[in-house]
Design a protein around this motif. Structure first.
Motif: not given
Length: 145
Positions: A113-118, A132-139
């Motif tokens: 999730d792009p808001n995750n501090p990780a 992007v997959d839903g609200t998450s980033w693929n990295m």
């Protein structure tokens, strides 16, 4: 640790553990122990697990969040909340990337999730956003020869 890996933004209610039976989440560890499955577990002074990082291979028939291709291991990672921000995640992730590269893989992928501090840690260790997959980033982080 899979439950701890689910990012919940501040102010939002922690989901029930039933979220672990959601197919895309369950797929992350279903049938653990296949060839290529690798995990590291951090423990405290009393041998209690406090964090983990894991990688495994998927294909189009059994993929989950962060899947890139069948030759790129997908990474999952979690720390208990009270151990975050102490360098443990950096150590776990760095060691897993070293192990994965040594095993001959050219890259590792993840979903965050792009808001995750990780996300800051992932970027610092070379992960780049590729979709992007839903609200998450693929990295992905690619290893140099």
């Amino acid at each position: 640790m899979l439950y701890q890996a689910i990012f919940i933004p501040d102010g939002e209610t922690q989901p029930s553990r039933d979220i672990l039976i959601e197919p895309n989440i369950q797929q992350s560890l279903k049938g653990w122990g296949r060839k290529g499955d690798t995990a590291l577990i951090a423990i405290d002074a009393s041998n209690n697990p406090i964090g983990a990082v894991w990688v495994r291979l998927f294909d189009e028939n059994n993929s989950t969040y962060g899947y890139i291709n069948s030759q790129t291991p997908l990474l999952g990672m979690a720390l208990l909340p009270e151990y975050r921000g102490k360098g443990i995640g950096t150590a776990l992730l760095g060691e897993m990337l070293r192990i994965t590269k040594k095993a001959g893989f050219g890259a590792v992928s993840l979903s965050v999730d792009p808001n995750n501090p990780a996300l800051t840690l992932y970027k610092r260790l070379g992960f780049k956003k590729i979709g992007v997959d839903g609200t998450s980033w693929n990295m992905i982080v690619e290893f140099n020869e």
